[in-house]
Design an enzyme around this catalytic site. Sequence first.
Site, PDB file in Angstrom:
ATOM      1  N   ARG A   1       0.872  -1.399  -0.091  1.00  0.00           N
ATOM      2  CA  ARG A   1       0.194   0.164   0.037  1.00  0.00           C
ATOM      3  C   ARG A   1       0.732   1.208   0.082  1.00  0.00           C
ATOM      4  NH1 ARG A   1      -5.218  -1.349   3.823  1.00  0.00           N
ATOM      5  NH2 ARG A   1      -6.711  -1.832   2.270  1.00  0.00           N
TER       6      ARG A   1
ATOM      7  N   LYS B   1     -16.423 -16.885   3.273  1.00  0.00           N
ATOM      8  CA  LYS B   1     -18.033 -16.618   3.685  1.00  0.00           C
ATOM      9  C   LYS B   1     -18.793 -16.446   2.522  1.00  0.00           C
ATOM     10  CE  LYS B   1     -18.782 -14.850   8.043  1.00  0.00           C
ATOM     11  NZ  LYS B   1     -19.134 -13.716   8.900  1.00  0.00           N
TER      12      LYS B   1
HETATM   13  C1  3PG Z   1      -8.765  -1.714   5.156  1.00  0.00           C
HETATM   14  O1  3PG Z   1      -7.640  -2.421   5.297  1.00  0.00           O
HETATM   15  O2  3PG Z   1      -9.722  -2.374   4.896  1.00  0.00           O
HETATM   16  C2  3PG Z   1      -8.793  -0.328   5.034  1.00  0.00           C
HETATM   17  O3  3PG Z   1      -7.749   0.528   5.459  1.00  0.00           O
HETATM   18  C3  3PG Z   1     -10.039   0.173   6.021  1.00  0.00           C
HETATM   19  O4  3PG Z   1      -9.850  -0.117   7.182  1.00  0.00           O
HETATM   20  P1  3PG Z   1     -10.886  -0.338   8.036  1.00  0.00           P
HETATM   21  O5  3PG Z   1     -11.692  -1.627   7.545  1.00  0.00           O
HETATM   22  O6  3PG Z   1     -10.268  -0.629   9.578  1.00  0.00           O
HETATM   23  O7  3PG Z   1     -12.007   0.696   7.865  1.00  0.00           O
END
Ligand code: 3PG
Length: 396
Positions: A40, A200
């Site tokens: 990322r 799931k």
């Molecule tokens: C993720 O990794 O899904 C995103 O960074 C968003 O994070 P979150 O699911 O904690 O909102």
Amino acid sequence: MLNPPKKTIRDIDVSGKTVLVRVDFNVPLDIDRNVVDDTRIRGALPTIHYLLDHNARLILMSHLGRPKGQVVESLRMVPVGRCLESLLDYPVVTLKECVGPRVKEAIEKNPGAVILLENLRFYPGEKENLADFSRQLAELADIYVNDAFGTSHRAHASTVGVTAYLPSVMGLLMEKELETLGGLLEDPARPFVVVLGGNKVSDKLGVIDSFLEIADTIITGGGMCFTLIKNMGLEIGNSVTEEDQIPQVANAVKKARKKSVRIMVPSDFVVADRFDKNANFKVVAAEAIPSDWMGLDIGPATVDKYCSVLNGAKTIFWNGPMGVFEWPSFANGTESIAECIARAVATTIVGGGDSDAALRQFGLEDKMDFVSTGGGAAMRLLEGKKLPAVEALADI
Ligand code: 3PG
Ligand code: MG
């Protein structure tokens, strides 16, 4: 094409401006707080380089993990800042706050560095999308850029609230994700084969519904396929299932028939006598799962059948592993399918779930045309739903 089309950093003048960039640096850390997977962070580099090359000052902000509106020492951004600095080859100053006079002072004092704010979710105003917190973030800059595709399904202060106060455009990663994943629902080269796995089926029914409008074949594996197999009237032993989802699965199968989309289920499985890395295991036909055993991977005949379909595809989308790939006895299905996808002449797109972790485990991530940085966001987009953080950006 986005509807309505949104502005990107290429559509505005950033020279001499201070730009506040929302990135998704929510990356896994190991026990020593080193970044385990920097995908990322690397994903945001094109936007960061573009802005630096165009003479902008950069303030980056992200969340990390799920602290509940308060400081959690183990979730500070410092290791992320260190990782970014090594990838960027440019000084990065990581702050211990996100807003306020000390942040403004640090920004003024470090004109030759990229600033990385502290974990946004240390502030309750972030998740609650409070105007006050959004305004304080906006005060730091002249322009807002959202490059955090992975967080675009969240309507938070840093993804939506802040757009009320600054000219707001998308970054290059966000643009690429929306184009690539969105393109799957528009005009994919055919045959278009979708590979769905993971635990799931309830998590996948939305994308299945969407892909039934456009895909030629949907290949299934992982825990989710047992609810499909159960729906066919077969016994699945102790394999995972979501009984309450059977009516929805039956509807999806009916729709597939109507739309002439082929949904494929495994014809054999690697079954285990317990859910354990060291369990006893054997290969059985799908209709011969012993009552006290459970399927933990697709079997070799299924791999062959799926690979021959993948070989003929022109577009492949893959989400979710075929089995418990973290355990060697149950990794073959996921690894073999990943290899087939890697070898295929098709355009190959991987999104969400654990499929990117599986790709890394098998050293195949560079063999795909595109690996999305979004999990929940990618699924939401592929379900054909709006992403609030994208909606909030300026129209062209
Ligand atoms: C993720 O990794 O899904 C995103 O960074 C968003 O994070 P979150 O699911 O904690 O909102
Ligand atoms: Mg998530």
